[in-house]
Design a protein around this motif. Sequence first.
Motif, PDB file in Angstrom:
ATOM      1  N   LYS A 137     -17.842 -29.267  17.774  1.00  0.00           N
ATOM      2  CA  LYS A 137     -17.835 -28.728  16.306  1.00  0.00           C
ATOM      3  C   LYS A 137     -16.632 -27.837  16.038  1.00  0.00           C
ATOM      4  CE  LYS A 137     -22.519 -29.422  15.148  1.00  0.00           C
ATOM      5  NZ  LYS A 137     -23.872 -29.019  15.203  1.00  0.00           N
ATOM      6  N   ARG A 138     -16.608 -27.052  16.661  1.00  0.00           N
ATOM      7  CA  ARG A 138     -15.546 -25.814  16.638  1.00  0.00           C
ATOM      8  C   ARG A 138     -14.295 -26.430  16.611  1.00  0.00           C
ATOM      9  NH1 ARG A 138     -16.025 -20.076  19.630  1.00  0.00           N
ATOM     10  NH2 ARG A 138     -14.073 -19.228  18.835  1.00  0.00           N
ATOM     11  N   ALA A 139     -14.122 -27.453  17.646  1.00  0.00           N
ATOM     12  CA  ALA A 139     -12.548 -27.974  17.778  1.00  0.00           C
ATOM     13  C   ALA A 139     -12.244 -28.646  16.528  1.00  0.00           C
ATOM     14  CB  ALA A 139     -12.493 -28.846  18.953  1.00  0.00           C
ATOM     15  N   VAL A 140     -13.336 -29.409  15.979  1.00  0.00           N
ATOM     16  CA  VAL A 140     -12.989 -30.396  14.897  1.00  0.00           C
ATOM     17  C   VAL A 140     -12.857 -29.776  13.683  1.00  0.00           C
ATOM     18  CG1 VAL A 140     -13.840 -32.202  13.315  1.00  0.00           C
ATOM     19  CG2 VAL A 140     -14.436 -32.419  15.747  1.00  0.00           C
ATOM     20  N   LYS A 141     -13.417 -28.535  13.559  1.00  0.00           N
ATOM     21  CA  LYS A 141     -13.234 -27.811  12.259  1.00  0.00           C
ATOM     22  C   LYS A 141     -11.983 -26.979  12.291  1.00  0.00           C
ATOM     23  CE  LYS A 141     -15.873 -23.919  10.128  1.00  0.00           C
ATOM     24  NZ  LYS A 141     -16.520 -22.847  10.244  1.00  0.00           N
ATOM     25  N   VAL A 142     -11.433 -26.709  13.657  1.00  0.00           N
ATOM     26  CA  VAL A 142     -10.137 -25.971  13.612  1.00  0.00           C
ATOM     27  C   VAL A 142      -9.095 -27.263  13.471  1.00  0.00           C
ATOM     28  CG1 VAL A 142      -8.607 -25.164  15.380  1.00  0.00           C
ATOM     29  CG2 VAL A 142     -10.843 -24.256  15.027  1.00  0.00           C
ATOM     30  N   ALA A 143      -9.402 -28.484  13.749  1.00  0.00           N
ATOM     31  CA  ALA A 143      -8.409 -29.592  13.753  1.00  0.00           C
ATOM     32  C   ALA A 143      -8.297 -29.866  12.341  1.00  0.00           C
ATOM     33  CB  ALA A 143      -8.964 -30.667  14.555  1.00  0.00           C
ATOM     34  N   ARG A 144      -9.391 -29.965  11.587  1.00  0.00           N
ATOM     35  CA  ARG A 144      -9.460 -30.102  10.076  1.00  0.00           C
ATOM     36  C   ARG A 144      -8.550 -29.231   9.336  1.00  0.00           C
ATOM     37  NH1 ARG A 144      -9.980 -34.542   7.313  1.00  0.00           N
ATOM     38  NH2 ARG A 144     -11.515 -35.018   8.880  1.00  0.00           N
ATOM     39  N   LYS A 145      -8.978 -27.913   9.752  1.00  0.00           N
ATOM     40  CA  LYS A 145      -8.004 -26.833   9.041  1.00  0.00           C
ATOM     41  C   LYS A 145      -6.893 -26.864   9.205  1.00  0.00           C
ATOM     42  CE  LYS A 145      -8.174 -21.922   8.664  1.00  0.00           C
ATOM     43  NZ  LYS A 145      -8.438 -20.731   9.522  1.00  0.00           N
ATOM     44  N   ALA A 146      -6.156 -27.088  10.434  1.00  0.00           N
ATOM     45  CA  ALA A 146      -4.955 -27.240  10.731  1.00  0.00           C
ATOM     46  C   ALA A 146      -4.286 -28.401  10.135  1.00  0.00           C
ATOM     47  CB  ALA A 146      -4.652 -27.386  12.146  1.00  0.00           C
ATOM     48  N   TYR A 147      -5.077 -29.665   9.909  1.00  0.00           N
ATOM     49  CA  TYR A 147      -4.617 -30.766   9.275  1.00  0.00           C
ATOM     50  C   TYR A 147      -4.258 -30.498   7.645  1.00  0.00           C
ATOM     51  CZ  TYR A 147      -4.685 -35.366   6.788  1.00  0.00           C
ATOM     52  OH  TYR A 147      -4.199 -36.374   6.132  1.00  0.00           O
ATOM     53  N   GLU A 148      -5.229 -29.732   7.103  1.00  0.00           N
ATOM     54  CA  GLU A 148      -4.967 -29.537   5.681  1.00  0.00           C
ATOM     55  C   GLU A 148      -4.275 -28.462   5.401  1.00  0.00           C
ATOM     56  OE1 GLU A 148      -9.212 -29.018   4.736  1.00  0.00           O
ATOM     57  OE2 GLU A 148      -9.636 -31.134   4.652  1.00  0.00           O
ATOM     58  N   LYS A 149      -4.143 -27.358   6.313  1.00  0.00           N
ATOM     59  CA  LYS A 149      -3.373 -25.965   5.964  1.00  0.00           C
ATOM     60  C   LYS A 149      -1.826 -26.194   6.391  1.00  0.00           C
ATOM     61  CE  LYS A 149      -6.231 -23.871   3.603  1.00  0.00           C
ATOM     62  NZ  LYS A 149      -7.727 -23.348   4.245  1.00  0.00           N
ATOM     63  N   SER A 150      -1.664 -26.716   7.637  1.00  0.00           N
ATOM     64  CA  SER A 150      -0.331 -26.597   8.146  1.00  0.00           C
ATOM     65  C   SER A 150       0.330 -27.928   8.452  1.00  0.00           C
ATOM     66  CB  SER A 150      -0.440 -25.977   9.501  1.00  0.00           C
ATOM     67  OG  SER A 150      -1.030 -26.630  10.450  1.00  0.00           O
ATOM     68  N   TRP A 151      -0.439 -29.050   9.125  1.00  0.00           N
ATOM     69  CA  TRP A 151       0.303 -30.113   9.720  1.00  0.00           C
ATOM     70  C   TRP A 151       0.470 -31.015   8.692  1.00  0.00           C
ATOM     71  CZ3 TRP A 151       2.864 -30.115  13.781  1.00  0.00           C
ATOM     72  CH2 TRP A 151       3.255 -31.301  14.541  1.00  0.00           C
ATOM     73  N   SER A 152      -0.193 -31.388   7.635  1.00  0.00           N
ATOM     74  CA  SER A 152       0.309 -32.337   6.534  1.00  0.00           C
ATOM     75  C   SER A 152       0.986 -31.863   5.638  1.00  0.00           C
ATOM     76  CB  SER A 152      -1.374 -32.945   5.937  1.00  0.00           C
ATOM     77  OG  SER A 152      -1.950 -31.790   5.231  1.00  0.00           O
TER      78      SER A 152
END
Lengths: 287, 512
Positions: free
Chosen positions: B93-108
């Motif tokens: 859960k923690r990893a997915v949450k962080v991955a989602r945030k990274a997707y929205e905030k930085s990577w995309s």
Amino acid sequence: MTDRIEVLKTYKTYIGGKFPRSESERTYPVSDSKGNLIANACRCTRKDVREAVVAARASFDGWQGRSAYNRGQIIYRIAEILEGRKSQFTEELERTGTKTKNAVTEVESAIDRLIYYSGWTDKISQVFGTINPVASSHFNFSVPEPSGIVGIIAPDDSPLLSTISLLAPVLCGGNTCVIIASEKNPLPAVSFSEVLHASDVPGGVVNILSGYRNELVDSLTSHMDVNGILNAVNDENIVKLTEENGSINIKRVYHYTAENWLDEIHESPYIIHPFLEIKTTWHPVSS
Amino acid sequence: MADKLKETMPSNDVNGTPKPSSPNADTAEQITMLWEYSPAPESSEHISISDKYHHFIGGEWVHPEKGRYMTTINPATENKLAEFAEGTSEDVKRAVKVARKAYEKSWSNLSGKERGKYIFRLARMIQEKARELAIIESMDGGKPIRESRDVDVPLAAAHFFYYAGWADKLGYAFPGRKADPLGVCGQIIPWNFPLLMLAWKIAPALATGNTVVLKPAETTPLTALKFAEICMDAGLPDGVVNIVTGAGQTGAAIVNHPDVDKIAFTGSTEIGKIIQKSIAGTGKKFTLELGGKGPLIIFEDAPIDQAVEGIINAIFFNQGHVCCAGSRLLVQEGISEKLIKKLKDRMETLIIGDPLDKNTDIGAINSRSQYERIMKYLETGKNEGAEMYQTSGSLPENGYFCRPTLFTGVSQSNRIVQEEIFGPVLTIQTFRTPDEAIEKANNTPYGLASGIWTDKGSKIFKTGQKIRSGVMWANTYNKFDPTAPFGGYKESGLGREGGLHGLYPYVNLTPV
């Protein structure tokens, strides 16, 4: 002088290039928009599905083995024959409640859609195939091949056009198929089998069944010799069932729904793509 | 003496790395007598493995919520290498949450070009650390250093390099379509090519703009954790790559997490089916690279020594722990006796032992459970009435080692012919006509890879067209390249990895 008594048509199924009745010898009533009986359609069973899959498998090697040019001409031929029977299909659609103007448009779009896909058969390898510049001393290329047998679950709307919009890309890729016609409006698809039959489409390449979806979808999607499912019925239960059943033998399951089948977005090689397998071939380059 | 012997050997520039000994049957015995190898172990002194690894989440090491750790051992010595975190659904859960945030905030928000530059960095840093990664791969997984050094690690770097270049060119991959990323990808990889499978999964996902949560296999987590260090060194934005370690339950937590947009799995067909079923109706995209039972068709007109080398490479590469291994030999009747004799002679020259020794051909079986599985299949084969042949010579005292094994006298319906053994075990059948070969080749539920040996080009194409498999190696086997799509027909999987086709599973296409 008495009025002539109209000859009513018996609607049957289309399996292996023949027109048998359902093995169950059962039918169900199909009515027009006012509730009047138009015809009794075959209420196919699990056994009919199995027969259809056997026919589709038997014809697969031959259909896949034909040249792309030849497959293109056969799909074009379907369009030619349908063009000649426009009025028949316009009437069939009108009987199910479609307004004349819309029925004409639907039939014409269906013909044009076939023409569109007939032109793709000998181009998909060039668009979806690649030569791969591998770092080792090998000649390497990837070409699309058909997935195999595709089960098509047709929707109730635009019964002729939707069936053709689903069928054409599947055939174009070299697959054979088993179609579960619209439950509510199966007759145009069933009649369309006569067009297929007159169009050099080898028997078994397209098989068309009518009946109750809740009886047929499960049998078709759980069949171990079906390689893919193209579902156009927007229903949560059918989506889940087809995907669950798909996992039995790693079926390629693709859901495709349309708001308006007349729209030209339904003409696209990306609808052919889900039922293509990419085969990569390696050969050494040496003296 | 050695130099003189080398001259008499047939050149072998076609089927991979030249082998140190001759496939020539007549001299094989002579050679083994004359030419003994001194140990040539790769030093493992300069590599660094921590005693204990945590999850890599959001760019930092994170202790597992439940505090449980597992152990990874060296299968060649059975010595403990390190402890690593056992991931629970809380960790996922923690990893997915962080991955989602990274997707929205930085990577995309990054342009394809800048994204690509990060991926190029990863490729370069894998190259810089190639030796260390290769040694760790061999220690953790048991594969010969020659393979991890020459195949696994260079190909992993090449994969990142290849996909890095796609990041700003996606418009050219999908004519008439705009390619958007999917979001968070959950990726689960096997133990046979740990770093390479990581590259196959992460490189295309990042290139197309996704972020990932990846779980390496529980017997081979170390190179993935070393890769986490590389991500940090490369300055990859936090959370773009997350590594959660653990076993099957951790994998299940990734598969069933509602905020994961796509699952990429490489592993057995059995688990693949469970995954496909469990995500039914969720709308998650998925790709599966599953099992295989690759046929090797040897026609009478094949160059026989070359074919023998090809067979050796097809089934004994990586101890046969290869989903696309050529595990079913189909040989045309007229040459079967001669071929089998040559094959047995060649097998005698294979060096089994220390994976870190540069002369080793066959390393350790990856784990005790896999070893036991293979042994069970050997029993099954014998019980089914097949005749078993194994090479002679001693095996190391410790660790899990299996002799190269042949089964003759098998029939198509035998379990050892139908089921994937995932070990150095080859079944041998004969055929008379090309049609019979094709019929037998296609007669399993699998369709991943196949091999054909013949000197006749037209026969290659005719046979190749009729075999239902995603990869077809003609007069070669077990070759891989980031530009070449790889994946299965039928129950061997769904979707392709590698090449332009490997981009499809990671994008949403919309009309331009």
